[in-house]
Every structure is written in C-alpha cells, then in structure tokens.
Design a protein around this motif. Sequence first.
Motif, mmCIF file in Angstrom:
data_model
loop_
_atom_site.group_PDB
_atom_site.id
_atom_site.type_symbol
_atom_site.label_atom_id
_atom_site.label_comp_id
_atom_site.label_asym_id
_atom_site.label_seq_id
_atom_site.Cartn_x
_atom_site.Cartn_y
_atom_site.Cartn_z
ATOM 1 N N SER A 1 -0.266 23.881 -74.649
ATOM 2 C CA SER A 1 -1.662 23.937 -74.985
ATOM 3 C C SER A 1 -2.577 25.171 -76.555
ATOM 4 N N PHE B 1 0.053 23.815 -79.649
ATOM 5 C CA PHE B 1 -0.868 22.060 -79.894
ATOM 6 C C PHE B 1 -2.315 22.372 -79.668
ATOM 7 N N ARG B 2 -3.237 22.361 -81.065
ATOM 8 C CA ARG B 2 -4.870 23.201 -80.615
ATOM 9 C C ARG B 2 -5.126 22.106 -81.758
ATOM 10 N N PRO B 3 -6.706 22.227 -81.481
ATOM 11 C CA PRO B 3 -7.332 21.066 -82.032
ATOM 12 C C PRO B 3 -7.573 22.249 -83.743
ATOM 13 N N PRO C 1 3.168 20.591 -85.238
ATOM 14 C CA PRO C 1 1.605 21.175 -84.586
ATOM 15 C C PRO C 1 0.593 20.659 -85.948
ATOM 16 N N TYR D 1 0.274 17.166 -86.089
ATOM 17 C CA TYR D 1 -0.861 16.230 -84.986
ATOM 18 C C TYR D 1 -2.418 17.300 -85.857
ATOM 19 N N GLY D 2 -2.307 18.116 -86.178
ATOM 20 C CA GLY D 2 -3.203 18.886 -86.902
ATOM 21 C C GLY D 2 -4.052 18.126 -87.919
ATOM 22 N N GLU E 1 0.504 16.159 -76.421
ATOM 23 C CA GLU E 1 0.784 16.831 -76.996
ATOM 24 C C GLU E 1 -0.373 16.760 -78.609
ATOM 25 N N SER F 1 -4.028 18.596 -79.064
ATOM 26 C CA SER F 1 -4.549 19.096 -80.704
ATOM 27 C C SER F 1 -6.278 18.283 -80.730
ATOM 28 N N ARG G 1 -8.559 17.286 -74.569
ATOM 29 C CA ARG G 1 -8.094 18.687 -74.811
ATOM 30 C C ARG G 1 -8.422 19.504 -73.310
#
Length: 400
Positions: free
Chosen positions: A206, A209-211, A297, A300-301, A322, A326, A379
């Motif tokens: 995490s 993979f993050r917002p 990543p 996903y972003g 994942e 994200s 998340r």
Amino acid sequence: MDPSRQHEHASSATVPLVSPVAQLAYVFSEYSTATGNAMSTKINAQARAHESLGGRTYVVVSDRRRHDYDDGTLVRYASARSTRREWFTDLERRVDAVCGVTVGRRPLVARFHREALDAVPADAEALVVYNYAGAVTDRLVRRSGGKVVLHLGNDVFRSWRASEIRRVIARTHVTVAVSDHLVATIVDRIGHRPENLHVLRNGVDSETFRPVPRVPGAPVTILSVGNVMPHKGVHHLIAAAEVLARRTRDFRVHVVGSAGLRPADGLSAYELALRRAAAPLGELVRFTPFVDRRALPAVYGAADVFAMPVEWQEPAGQVVTEAMASGLPVVSARSGGIPEYLGPDGVYIDPRDTVRFADALHALVTCPTERVSRGQVLRTRAESMTWERNVAELMRLLAD
C-alpha cells in the motif's frame, strides 16, 4: 516510514524468525517486473518483507530466464529439458492425473521440478513450493534439511483423489492457502481439515499502490487488470459498457492485460473477439495488452473504478487488493475468496446480468462522492493487508 508501517515492524519483531527460507518460483518463470506472473510478484513481496524483518530469502530460478527483482538471493539452476518443452505440458498433466489415481503419485511433475529442487541451498530452514503439489514427494521431504511449505494460490487438487491429497498435505510442515474459500474446497474433497492446513492471505504493497488525485471533469475510467481469458469475464464488462453508453458517454473502459504473461505472446482468439465486440463503442474502450510491473501503479492511479467480472471461483484476486490500495471502488462478482479481501464495501454483481452490472457502474460513474467514499474505505482496509503481516504469520506457522 509511515507510523502504521513502523507499528507493523515493531509488532513483528517478536515473531520467531525462520531463516534462510527458499522460495521455489514456477519452473522457467521470470523473477522479473517484465512478467505478468502473479506468483513471481508475490515471491518478490515476501522476500522483501522477510528480509526487512531480518531474514534471508533464496529465490530458486532457471538460468534461462530474465530475473531483475532486487529482493532475495537468486539461486540459478541449469536444466537439461528441451527449450521446446519448457512448460509442463497438457499431456504430462493428463499422464500424471492417471498415475495419481492408479498409483497415488505424480512422477512427471516431480521430475519436472527435480533440477530446481536439487538447487535449493542446504542451509535453507524452510522451502516454499507454490501450487505444484505433485513436487512435494517423499524424496523431497527426505532430502530437505528444513521444513516444507506447500503454498496454494489456486485449486490445484481438481484431478486428485482424497487419499492423494491427504498424503501430500501430511508430507508438509504446513500447507497454506490464500483464502478460507480455497481451504474449504480442500476440506470438502478430503472430508476433514488437517491440523497443518491454514489460511495465509495475500498482502498488498500500500506504499507503492496508493490513491492519486483525479482531474475534475475528466471522463470516469473503469479499469480491468489481469489475464484476459474467458473465465476472467472481460466480455461481461464490454457488454455492460454497451448498456452504459446508452445512458452516458462520460466514461472510458481500460482493459489491461493479455492471455499470455509476456508482451510478445500476441493476441488470442478471445482477445481478438473482445476487440471486435468493443469496436462499435469507439474511444469508450481501449486495450493495453501488457504493462510492466513498475508502471502498474500509475495505471491504477489513472482510474476511477475497478471492475472484476470473473466467472470462476477466484481464490483471492491480487488485482482486487491493488485496486483497494489505490483507493478505487471495486465492482466485482461475489466469487471465491474475493469477498474475504474486499469485504462489505465492495459493489457485488452477477457479471452475467448485464443490466444490473451496468446499473452498478452507472451509479459510480455519475456520483463522485460515492466513488471517493467507497475508495477511501477500501484503502483503509488494504492498509492492514501488509506483506510483513503475511510473512510474520508464516513464520509463526513454521515455528510451531
């Protein structure tokens, strides 16, 4: 390091550390960012977590393949097997299935793994074998100086008799499966739950993979990632997009992945059929056959919603976690082990019900606050699914 990850390291410091651990990658698979092989990704994540806790991980790999992950100590082996038959073939699987029923063992899969298993360093205190249960033979247990772990990410026992399953699990120090669903399928086949059969859920990174903040006013991107094969249900997503397009054009579908695990594999008949089906939607649907692991990543972003319309009983769904990490809301089939990871805040649909699937997508496409709130909850859930926790649990099982 963020406070939650500091806590994870602190709580894991008291775990008995088994080291070195040898991880056996799929024979002839890459330990690389340039493959879509989820098992290699998992081995890399576990090696990184194990070593962050003070352990050492050997990763046993073929010298015929590219390996560029930095985590773990590579142990390369050479193979006499013909380059034209590097994969375990369907014929070999059929022969082994017959042998399993008639004599209770699977000689071809054992032979297929022999060179890799012989390369395992003698000081390894534990050996982790993924999915290929037939490689866990009496010979392997006798020659192994450490504890043998069978790590199950798929339903590998479909052609096995109950007695054969019981014997192979009994050979291991511990057999772990990625979900309660997968454990239940084994229990159903053999009639009881062995004491050394446990659930070991996957983690997710995490931090990687993050917002990512989205541009206001841009079309909503509905993302699908994974092997593009019929049982993954991308055709259901295309069908739902056709219905959705009659209500709004303020969306884009992005399908990432292919039938193979490498960019050079080419398009399958199914992938070509998907492109024909999506052609009338024009710019609303696009396909990207392969994305390097390091670029994933950002994929996903750039998305707003994640779709998982699988037809089969998905054991876990790495791409689901994942997407959760994200910060994406997830629309998914209530399938296999997915609900164990996704929890109550996923949007569950029957992917074959095209109208209801489109309804679920429409609700998220047209309501930004719903997308954000669901994504935030998922998340938070993903942040607790660390690979350090996964490895610490494996260490506890090995210490018993």
